[in-house]
Design a protein around this motif. Sequence first.
Motif, PDB file in Angstrom:
ATOM      1  N   ASP A  84       0.747  -1.237  -0.022  1.00  0.00           N
ATOM      2  CA  ASP A  84       0.432   0.024  -0.005  1.00  0.00           C
ATOM      3  C   ASP A  84       0.829   0.550  -0.399  1.00  0.00           C
ATOM      4  O   ASP A  84       0.588   2.534  -0.635  1.00  0.00           O
ATOM      5  N   GLY A  85       1.813   1.433   0.816  1.00  0.00           N
ATOM      6  CA  GLY A  85       2.611   1.963   0.870  1.00  0.00           C
ATOM      7  C   GLY A  85       3.461   2.221  -0.200  1.00  0.00           C
ATOM      8  O   GLY A  85       3.704   3.690  -0.697  1.00  0.00           O
ATOM      9  N   MET A  86       3.872   1.229  -0.652  1.00  0.00           N
ATOM     10  CA  MET A  86       4.612   1.812  -2.487  1.00  0.00           C
ATOM     11  C   MET A  86       4.516   1.888  -3.792  1.00  0.00           C
ATOM     12  O   MET A  86       4.249   3.107  -4.036  1.00  0.00           O
ATOM     13  N   VAL A  87       2.180   2.161  -3.327  1.00  0.00           N
ATOM     14  CA  VAL A  87       1.370   2.211  -4.696  1.00  0.00           C
ATOM     15  C   VAL A  87       1.484   3.598  -4.117  1.00  0.00           C
ATOM     16  O   VAL A  87       1.210   4.239  -5.292  1.00  0.00           O
ATOM     17  N   THR A  88       0.779   4.124  -2.774  1.00  0.00           N
ATOM     18  CA  THR A  88       0.736   5.319  -2.607  1.00  0.00           C
ATOM     19  C   THR A  88       2.447   6.138  -3.317  1.00  0.00           C
ATOM     20  O   THR A  88       2.010   7.454  -3.438  1.00  0.00           O
ATOM     21  N   GLU A  89       3.071   5.978  -2.522  1.00  0.00           N
ATOM     22  CA  GLU A  89       4.735   6.358  -3.013  1.00  0.00           C
ATOM     23  C   GLU A  89       4.757   6.590  -4.704  1.00  0.00           C
ATOM     24  O   GLU A  89       5.085   7.704  -5.011  1.00  0.00           O
ATOM     25  N   VAL A  90       4.161   5.690  -5.256  1.00  0.00           N
ATOM     26  CA  VAL A  90       4.629   5.683  -6.824  1.00  0.00           C
ATOM     27  C   VAL A  90       3.365   6.816  -7.250  1.00  0.00           C
ATOM     28  O   VAL A  90       3.648   7.434  -8.081  1.00  0.00           O
ATOM     29  N   LYS A  91       2.463   6.630  -6.970  1.00  0.00           N
ATOM     30  CA  LYS A  91       1.690   7.463  -7.365  1.00  0.00           C
ATOM     31  C   LYS A  91       1.679   9.205  -7.135  1.00  0.00           C
ATOM     32  O   LYS A  91       1.499  10.289  -7.455  1.00  0.00           O
ATOM     33  N   GLU A  92       1.926   8.926  -5.577  1.00  0.00           N
ATOM     34  CA  GLU A  92       2.619  11.093  -5.490  1.00  0.00           C
ATOM     35  C   GLU A  92       3.794  10.968  -5.951  1.00  0.00           C
ATOM     36  O   GLU A  92       3.768  12.334  -6.913  1.00  0.00           O
ATOM     37  N   GLN A  93       4.557  10.539  -6.300  1.00  0.00           N
ATOM     38  CA  GLN A  93       5.808  11.040  -7.194  1.00  0.00           C
ATOM     39  C   GLN A  93       5.161  11.243  -8.405  1.00  0.00           C
ATOM     40  O   GLN A  93       5.788  12.420  -9.221  1.00  0.00           O
ATOM     41  N   ARG A  94       4.802   9.926  -9.420  1.00  0.00           N
ATOM     42  CA  ARG A  94       3.678  10.389 -10.642  1.00  0.00           C
ATOM     43  C   ARG A  94       2.785  12.028 -10.692  1.00  0.00           C
ATOM     44  O   ARG A  94       2.573  12.951 -11.640  1.00  0.00           O
ATOM     45  N   ASP A  95       2.560  12.480  -9.182  1.00  0.00           N
ATOM     46  CA  ASP A  95       1.518  13.498  -9.273  1.00  0.00           C
ATOM     47  C   ASP A  95       2.798  14.437  -9.023  1.00  0.00           C
ATOM     48  O   ASP A  95       1.785  15.947  -8.244  1.00  0.00           O
ATOM     49  N   GLY A  96       3.805  14.394  -8.472  1.00  0.00           N
ATOM     50  CA  GLY A  96       4.865  15.707  -8.232  1.00  0.00           C
ATOM     51  C   GLY A  96       4.457  15.333  -6.859  1.00  0.00           C
ATOM     52  O   GLY A  96       4.986  17.403  -5.654  1.00  0.00           O
ATOM     53  N   LYS A  97       4.304  15.444  -5.867  1.00  0.00           N
ATOM     54  CA  LYS A  97       3.531  15.148  -4.234  1.00  0.00           C
ATOM     55  C   LYS A  97       5.011  14.610  -3.424  1.00  0.00           C
ATOM     56  O   LYS A  97       4.697  15.139  -2.570  1.00  0.00           O
ATOM     57  N   ARG A  98       5.958  13.658  -3.822  1.00  0.00           N
ATOM     58  CA  ARG A  98       6.936  13.410  -3.003  1.00  0.00           C
ATOM     59  C   ARG A  98       8.512  12.844  -4.477  1.00  0.00           C
ATOM     60  O   ARG A  98       8.374  12.550  -5.264  1.00  0.00           O
ATOM     61  N   GLY A  99       8.657  13.017  -3.952  1.00  0.00           N
ATOM     62  CA  GLY A  99      10.395  12.864  -4.387  1.00  0.00           C
ATOM     63  C   GLY A  99      11.352  13.715  -3.601  1.00  0.00           C
ATOM     64  O   GLY A  99      11.840  14.389  -2.892  1.00  0.00           O
ATOM     65  N   LYS A 100      12.600  13.068  -4.871  1.00  0.00           N
ATOM     66  CA  LYS A 100      13.564  14.477  -4.715  1.00  0.00           C
ATOM     67  C   LYS A 100      13.928  15.101  -5.895  1.00  0.00           C
ATOM     68  O   LYS A 100      13.560  14.726  -7.576  1.00  0.00           O
ATOM     69  N   LEU A 101      14.310  16.413  -5.794  1.00  0.00           N
ATOM     70  CA  LEU A 101      14.318  17.441  -7.189  1.00  0.00           C
ATOM     71  C   LEU A 101      15.522  17.614  -7.202  1.00  0.00           C
ATOM     72  O   LEU A 101      15.871  18.717  -5.664  1.00  0.00           O
TER      73      LEU A 101
END
Length: 307
Positions: A84-101
């Motif tokens: 669940d966490g992996m799916v949420t994290e991937v979706k948030e990266q897709r939407d630009g809400k999580r990750g490193k820039l």
Amino acid sequence: MAVKDAEIMDLKKLIYFVTIVDEGQITRAANRLHMGQPPLSMQLKGLEDELGVILINRNNKQFELTPAGQTFYKRAKEVLNSIDGMVTEVKEQRDGKRGKLSIGTVMSCVPYLPPVLKIFKDEYPLISFQLWEDDSQRIEELLQNKDIELGIVRLPLQSKELADMRNLSIHHIQSEPLVALQPSNGAFFKGKTISIKELENQPLLILRGQGNYNVFHKFVEICNSFGFNPKIVCESPDVTTLMTLADSGLGIAIVPKIALQIKMSESLSSAEIIPNINSETALIWIEHRYLSKAAQNFKDILINHIK
């Protein structure tokens, strides 16, 4: 990863088992899963046969986890929560809400960043930043090597034809004049402006990067057009170094006006050079290369903020 003495387990079996335990009864679990009770009972039996252990004691209608069942339930929950966490994290990266820039900037353009980073972090608090500081040519190299997604640089970047060949997208941010800096107790200039002819024979500290044509060359050309070669005692790509040296009295620093926001103390005074010698700032990225949603969001915020 090698799996010995076991087959890869269907995730549905984990979901069925965890739901049964959470509901405390197969009938309620079946209703929650929108399936019949007999098929769900068969799934539980099949899981126990596959593992070779009893997971739930079901004698006399009692429902009790065995020690093996407790261990399996704990691990199954960890697996499902991780997914669940992996799916949420991937979706948030897709939407630009999580990750490193990763962003590159020349030091003299750093003052553009704080207000934009503040706006961005307020809107996307889970995004972290990696900032690279170097001269414009090196920032472009980092961009081409995919170390960064966006760069903030001083123009020009070689010729427009070469920029087009490198698939470089350039968005002009702002233009600011060059200023002269001296210690606040310096006697060289008193007003808010200074004629470029007055800089003749003065020791100068000049901003210079690695490119074939930059602020340094532009300044020298203007000096030449007024009939003199500037007396340059120091060249550096680091605007803070030039300002520190000017503060020490080594010479007159020539820097873009916005750099005053980096280190402008009571110990320094500035004067705008006349005629104006403008330094152009731009945001660059590689055209037709994938740009993360986070990078797109940052680009939009920066451009709108400068407007």
